[in-house]
Design an enzyme around this catalytic site. Structure first.
Site, mmCIF file in Angstrom:
data_model
loop_
_atom_site.group_PDB
_atom_site.id
_atom_site.type_symbol
_atom_site.label_atom_id
_atom_site.label_comp_id
_atom_site.label_asym_id
_atom_site.label_seq_id
_atom_site.Cartn_x
_atom_site.Cartn_y
_atom_site.Cartn_z
ATOM 1 N N HIS A 212 0.830 -1.213 0.000
ATOM 2 C CA HIS A 212 0.000 0.000 0.000
ATOM 3 C C HIS A 212 0.871 1.273 0.000
ATOM 4 O O HIS A 212 0.835 2.070 -0.916
ATOM 5 C CB HIS A 212 -0.886 0.040 1.248
ATOM 6 C CG HIS A 212 -1.756 -1.147 1.442
ATOM 7 N ND1 HIS A 212 -2.847 -1.443 0.652
ATOM 8 C CD2 HIS A 212 -1.713 -2.137 2.385
ATOM 9 C CE1 HIS A 212 -3.429 -2.538 1.091
ATOM 10 N NE2 HIS A 212 -2.774 -2.989 2.132
HETATM 11 O O1 RIB Z 1 -5.105 0.154 4.664
HETATM 12 C C1 RIB Z 1 -3.719 0.111 4.489
HETATM 13 C C2 RIB Z 1 -3.052 1.194 5.265
HETATM 14 O O2 RIB Z 1 -3.316 1.029 6.658
HETATM 15 C C3 RIB Z 1 -1.515 1.157 5.148
HETATM 16 O O3 RIB Z 1 -1.011 2.450 5.297
HETATM 17 C C4 RIB Z 1 -1.111 0.305 6.306
HETATM 18 O O4 RIB Z 1 0.216 0.564 6.734
HETATM 19 C C5 RIB Z 1 -2.090 0.765 7.353
HETATM 20 O O5 RIB Z 1 -1.600 1.987 7.904
#
Ligand code: RIB
Ligand code: CA
Length: 312
Positions: free
Chosen positions: A241
């Protein structure tokens, strides 16, 4: 001239890869890292950020501790995904350095005020509490912000925390509302695109094959981190992500998306933290974000491993 950025983070294994990539990239000047409670609480997220700048051999990059909880709602964390340490799988020693003096919010305010030329780029990859506090405390800082590149939200993809909501936005939806109504240019990396940025098994082996401390730590982290999402979504590997934010700054052309109006649900508990993305422009709202929906996954991974390979 390198592009000045602040990474606002809740490390988290995917945050770790984003931070390491940024610290390895001469195109970027990481003027500071600010931490926010999210995946795991404070002070752990701050200790993890210190572990990561030390792992990267960059203890010169200041780490400022930030918000301990969301603006209004109680803190929700994600140890079921990231483990109790937040960086399970990495086995990194306790940090030798201390956080920088001062609060993350004050550092963000001062950095935006000092920004020259096109301004500073803010890279929030956790809940948006620190950015919202800075914008509320000193609204004039918008003048010094070039762009906010956010990992968060979901549209066609659905949520990962509630049926419609993604974790970063769900944890602090009121902060997200402040950021999305700030008027600052926003680029959004929602789950729609980050779920296409997977590290599949042969790619994970290439990271392990780097044979460096960074490669070993990242491989260990992703080995741990992927198990949750592989089982939950039946996908081949862990979604990276947060590295999508850094990859966009380095190679924007590998992403595709469009300008949309984005609003954040802050009333209904059922849909709390949902990013309402007007992809087809039917709501009449003025676009306030470029929402990414696809990425060239092979190019993305080559960029990730190229930058990780530059670190010892
Ligand atoms: O949903 C994914 C996000 O939430 C990413 O930034 C992960 O590290 C958590 O913070
Ligand atoms: Ca994160």
């Amino acid at each position: 001239m390198p592009r000045p950025i602040i990474i606002d983070t809740d490390p988290g294994q995917d945050d770790a890869v984003a931070i390491l990539m940024a610290l390895a990239s001469p195109e970027l000047e990481v003027v500071g890292i600010t931490t926010v409670a999210g995946n795991v609480p404070q002070p752990l997220v701050t200790e993890n950020a210190l572990r990561l700048v030390e792992l990267a051999g960059r203890p010169d990059v200041p780490v400022y501790a930030g918000a301990r909880r969301p603006l209004l709602r109680p803190l929700v964390t994600a140890e079921e995904v990231h483990g109790p340490t937040g960086l399970d799988g990495a086995d990194l020693p306790p940090p030798r350095t201390a956080p920088a003096d001062g609060h993350a919010v004050d550092f963000i305010v001062e950095a935006c005020r000092r920004a020259e030329g096109e301004g500073i780029t803010l890279c929030p990859i956790g809940p948006l509490t620190n950015l919202a506090l800075a914008l509320v405390k000193e609204p004039d800082i918008v003048e010094g912000i070039r762009e906010i590149v956010v990992m968060g939200g979901a549209s066609f993809e659905g949520g990962n925390t509630t049926p419609p909501a993604e974790f970063n936005i769900y944890v602090d939806p009121h902060a997200a509302h402040v950021v999305f109504t700030s008027g600052v240019p926003i680029t959004l990396m929602p789950l729609d695109v980050t779920h296409r940025a997977l590290v599949v098994p042969d790619q994970l082996e290439r990271i392990r094959g780097l044979g460096t401390r960074v490669g070993d730590a990242v491989a260990g982290m992703l080995d741990y981190y992927e198990r949750h999402d592989v089982e939950k979504y039946g996908i081949e590997g862990a979604p990276l992500h947060d590295p999508c934010v850094i990859a966009y700054l380095l190679e924007p052309a590998i992403f595709t998306g469009k300008a949309c109006h984005v609003a954040v649900e802050t009333s209904s508990e059922l849909t709390m933290g949902t990013t309402v993305v007007d992809w087809w422009g039917v709501g009449g709202g003025t676009p306030n974000a470029v929402v990414m929906r696809d990425v060239d996954a092979d190019e993305f991974f080559e960029l990730v491993i190229d930058r990780l390979a530059r670190l010892g």
